[in-house]
Design a protein around this motif. Sequence first.
Motif, PDB file in Angstrom:
ATOM      1  N   ARG A 131     -12.025   2.398  -6.704  1.00  0.00           N
ATOM      2  CA  ARG A 131     -11.796   1.981  -8.271  1.00  0.00           C
ATOM      3  C   ARG A 131     -11.255   0.899  -8.310  1.00  0.00           C
ATOM      4  O   ARG A 131     -11.722  -0.037  -9.215  1.00  0.00           O
ATOM      5  CB  ARG A 131     -10.740   3.221  -8.799  1.00  0.00           C
ATOM      6  N   ILE A 132     -10.038   0.415  -7.328  1.00  0.00           N
ATOM      7  CA  ILE A 132      -9.492  -0.830  -7.758  1.00  0.00           C
ATOM      8  C   ILE A 132     -10.650  -2.099  -7.192  1.00  0.00           C
ATOM      9  O   ILE A 132     -10.384  -3.343  -7.610  1.00  0.00           O
ATOM     10  CB  ILE A 132      -8.175  -1.113  -6.938  1.00  0.00           C
ATOM     11  N   ARG A 133     -11.420  -1.835  -6.126  1.00  0.00           N
ATOM     12  CA  ARG A 133     -12.326  -2.691  -5.600  1.00  0.00           C
ATOM     13  C   ARG A 133     -13.286  -3.272  -7.046  1.00  0.00           C
ATOM     14  O   ARG A 133     -13.455  -4.451  -7.121  1.00  0.00           O
ATOM     15  CB  ARG A 133     -13.343  -1.863  -4.889  1.00  0.00           C
TER      16      ARG A 133
ATOM     17  N   GLN B 253      -4.157  -5.872  -6.615  1.00  0.00           N
ATOM     18  CA  GLN B 253      -3.910  -4.814  -7.132  1.00  0.00           C
ATOM     19  C   GLN B 253      -2.987  -3.776  -6.736  1.00  0.00           C
ATOM     20  O   GLN B 253      -2.302  -2.934  -7.571  1.00  0.00           O
ATOM     21  CB  GLN B 253      -5.321  -4.163  -7.377  1.00  0.00           C
ATOM     22  N   ILE B 254      -2.967  -3.417  -5.518  1.00  0.00           N
ATOM     23  CA  ILE B 254      -2.156  -2.390  -4.819  1.00  0.00           C
ATOM     24  C   ILE B 254      -0.433  -2.983  -5.228  1.00  0.00           C
ATOM     25  O   ILE B 254       0.451  -2.189  -5.542  1.00  0.00           O
ATOM     26  CB  ILE B 254      -2.086  -2.281  -3.272  1.00  0.00           C
ATOM     27  N   GLN B 255      -0.244  -4.453  -4.941  1.00  0.00           N
ATOM     28  CA  GLN B 255       1.021  -4.939  -5.334  1.00  0.00           C
ATOM     29  C   GLN B 255       1.360  -4.650  -6.876  1.00  0.00           C
ATOM     30  O   GLN B 255       2.545  -4.091  -7.252  1.00  0.00           O
ATOM     31  CB  GLN B 255       1.143  -6.424  -5.176  1.00  0.00           C
TER      32      GLN B 255
ATOM     33  N   GLN C  64       4.123   3.039   2.657  1.00  0.00           N
ATOM     34  CA  GLN C  64       2.613   3.225   2.941  1.00  0.00           C
ATOM     35  C   GLN C  64       1.835   2.478   2.320  1.00  0.00           C
ATOM     36  O   GLN C  64       0.960   1.698   2.748  1.00  0.00           O
ATOM     37  CB  GLN C  64       2.224   4.561   2.832  1.00  0.00           C
ATOM     38  N   ALA C  65       1.904   2.356   0.762  1.00  0.00           N
ATOM     39  CA  ALA C  65       1.126   1.301   0.184  1.00  0.00           C
ATOM     40  C   ALA C  65       1.295  -0.199   0.663  1.00  0.00           C
ATOM     41  O   ALA C  65       0.622  -1.058   0.392  1.00  0.00           O
ATOM     42  CB  ALA C  65       1.531   1.757  -1.452  1.00  0.00           C
ATOM     43  N   GLU C  66       2.619  -0.393   0.560  1.00  0.00           N
ATOM     44  CA  GLU C  66       2.988  -1.727   1.022  1.00  0.00           C
ATOM     45  C   GLU C  66       2.293  -2.347   2.461  1.00  0.00           C
ATOM     46  O   GLU C  66       1.561  -3.367   2.492  1.00  0.00           O
ATOM     47  CB  GLU C  66       4.636  -2.076   1.293  1.00  0.00           C
ATOM     48  N   ASN C  67       2.245  -1.308   3.323  1.00  0.00           N
ATOM     49  CA  ASN C  67       1.596  -1.413   4.742  1.00  0.00           C
ATOM     50  C   ASN C  67       0.083  -1.675   4.452  1.00  0.00           C
ATOM     51  O   ASN C  67      -0.621  -2.488   4.913  1.00  0.00           O
ATOM     52  CB  ASN C  67       1.830  -0.293   5.582  1.00  0.00           C
ATOM     53  N   LEU C  68      -0.754  -0.617   3.330  1.00  0.00           N
ATOM     54  CA  LEU C  68      -2.117  -0.942   3.285  1.00  0.00           C
ATOM     55  C   LEU C  68      -2.252  -2.264   2.679  1.00  0.00           C
ATOM     56  O   LEU C  68      -3.161  -3.235   2.742  1.00  0.00           O
ATOM     57  CB  LEU C  68      -2.649   0.134   2.433  1.00  0.00           C
ATOM     58  N   GLY C  69      -1.449  -2.806   1.338  1.00  0.00           N
ATOM     59  CA  GLY C  69      -1.360  -4.193   1.065  1.00  0.00           C
ATOM     60  C   GLY C  69      -1.437  -5.161   2.105  1.00  0.00           C
ATOM     61  O   GLY C  69      -2.320  -6.250   2.018  1.00  0.00           O
TER      62      GLY C  69
END
Lengths: 324, 324
Positions: free
Chosen positions: A166-168, A208-210, A284-289
């Motif tokens: 979706r964010i892609r 977008q994750i940020q 976890q979200a920070e890591n993926l970012g």
Amino acid sequence: MKRLDIFGLLKKDMAHIEQELFRSIEGDHELLNETSMHLLKAGGKRLRPVFVLMGGKFGHYDLEKLKHVAVPLELIHMASLVHDDVIDDADTRRGQLTVKSRWDNRIAMYTGDYIYARALQLATELPNPQIHQILSKAMVEMSIGEMEQIRDFFNIEQSVRRYLLRIRRKTALLIAISCQLGAVAAEADRKVGQLLYRYGYNVGMAFQIQDDLLDLCGTEKQIGKPPGSDMRQGNITLPVIYALQDEKVRVPLIQEIKRIHELNGECDVSAAVNMIKASRGISQAENLGSRYIQKALYALNELPDNRTKKNLKDIAHFVTKRSY
Amino acid sequence: MKRLDIFGLLKKDMAHIEQELFRSIEGDHELLNETSMHLLKAGGKRLRPVFVLMGGKFGHYDLEKLKHVAVPLELIHMASLVHDDVIDDADTRRGQLTVKSRWDNRIAMYTGDYIYARALQLATELPNPQIHQILSKAMVEMSIGEMEQIRDFFNIEQSVRRYLLRIRRKTALLIAISCQLGAVAAEADRKVGQLLYRYGYNVGMAFQIQDDLLDLCGTEKQIGKPPGSDMRQGNITLPVIYALQDEKVRVPLIQEIKRIHELNGECDVSAAVNMIKASRGISQAENLGSRYIQKALYALNELPDNRTKKNLKDIAHFVTKRSY
């Protein structure tokens, strides 16, 4: 690092783009002028035009050509925001009243249609069909992304993969083609355009994750809207999906999300926000970012060394550290 | 005269365009497929693709090229209708439930965005920037026309000129460029494209005037929606503007329109409709429609004589006589 430190080199050219942005939406229709001006004046980081100009630095840099890509890309972004505000029923964005709130939903819808069409009209003034193809394909993907977002509101069972897809569509693709189209308009090597696309795509995903992290962890002053807005809208973002996988908070968090859903978001969401902050979701979200940033930097490796490449590196490092 | 009598020559090619229309909106997004299919299946006269193919007959007719213009033009028309239905709060169109009624306004908005973008994507597959320019310029004008329509709802003081400017943008321009782009895609002489544009523009104006007359004088079976729908929405059309100039009905008609406005159109509008029918409004609107048809026929004069020219004449004569 401040915005102007990064974009210092482009400051003069960006001032020209800003002028052109305002000129682009000037027409003889009073209401459309008002609504479009309102949107433009609300500001924004102008990230997409900046990426276009930087992409242009890898070829024959010609601002007169590049503006025919830089301005449309910012306009497409703006048009998507104004339609987004209709969907989200958002009253403010960047601390300003939204078009749908100051006027109404119908006017917001047609303001978006107008700005989309103006964007295309400007881009087609550059007689390069490849550019038109890349732009229109991205618009198709964006509209699919928007529709997916509606379907996924309050869907607590969605996977990380679904979120990323979706964010892609919603964010990363437009940033990717901003970088790429700068190179294409400047007639850089095809390979350079592809690498810049890959860089932009990964930076866009991290961006977008940020954004989604800031919506939970930022202050109203930093993000220009009350924190937890995504939560209120039912926009289940990456930190939430990860938090839902954390046994410590899963059950009470589901209960909170259901309550928010039942109240149509018209309630205090701080309990849910605090649960997510206390879970593994944030880190976890920070890591993926960070992993996307690594991929972006990796794409840069193969590009020729120059001042712009250094700036692109700085931007990548900045994305996951920014607080606005 | 029936649709198939006029279009007999193009029947096979139109069947191919119909297939391509369905293919064009097929994607891997289930909901967008459903909403778009729903729109396509609701039918329509496919007037714009027919005009594209006819325009193509004045150059090197190549269906594979022409479809890249014919399909986008019908898609742009469809997308404008689905956004229109959001504005008009319309529950049915052509006797079928609208997207906004079967789903909701947000889904209708994004279905429109998706179809607009798909239209452009298909058109850009033809590497002719002139075509992209003409299309995007028309989309800008259309979106201005839509916005004007909102502003003019229930505006009883609007002039005939203002009405004509609105339907020019709303309807005539897209029909004009349908005729023109057929010629452009078939690489016909520039002059031929201009004449076809002029023909299409005038036919389009007459077509919309006839549409507005039918909304007052047609039966529900003929027009696929209850008569007087424009009245209920506050869409002040040409026969109404003329009727308001008729001293016999002006004062009671204004009162009726104000009453309808106060009730948000949720009332019986037959009194207003009957007043307009009893006024000079109908015949004056019919006369203006006929004058546009004369202009359309005049534009045809300079075109080379062939079977298609005869068909275009037949269509022009048919427009003001049609009852659907």
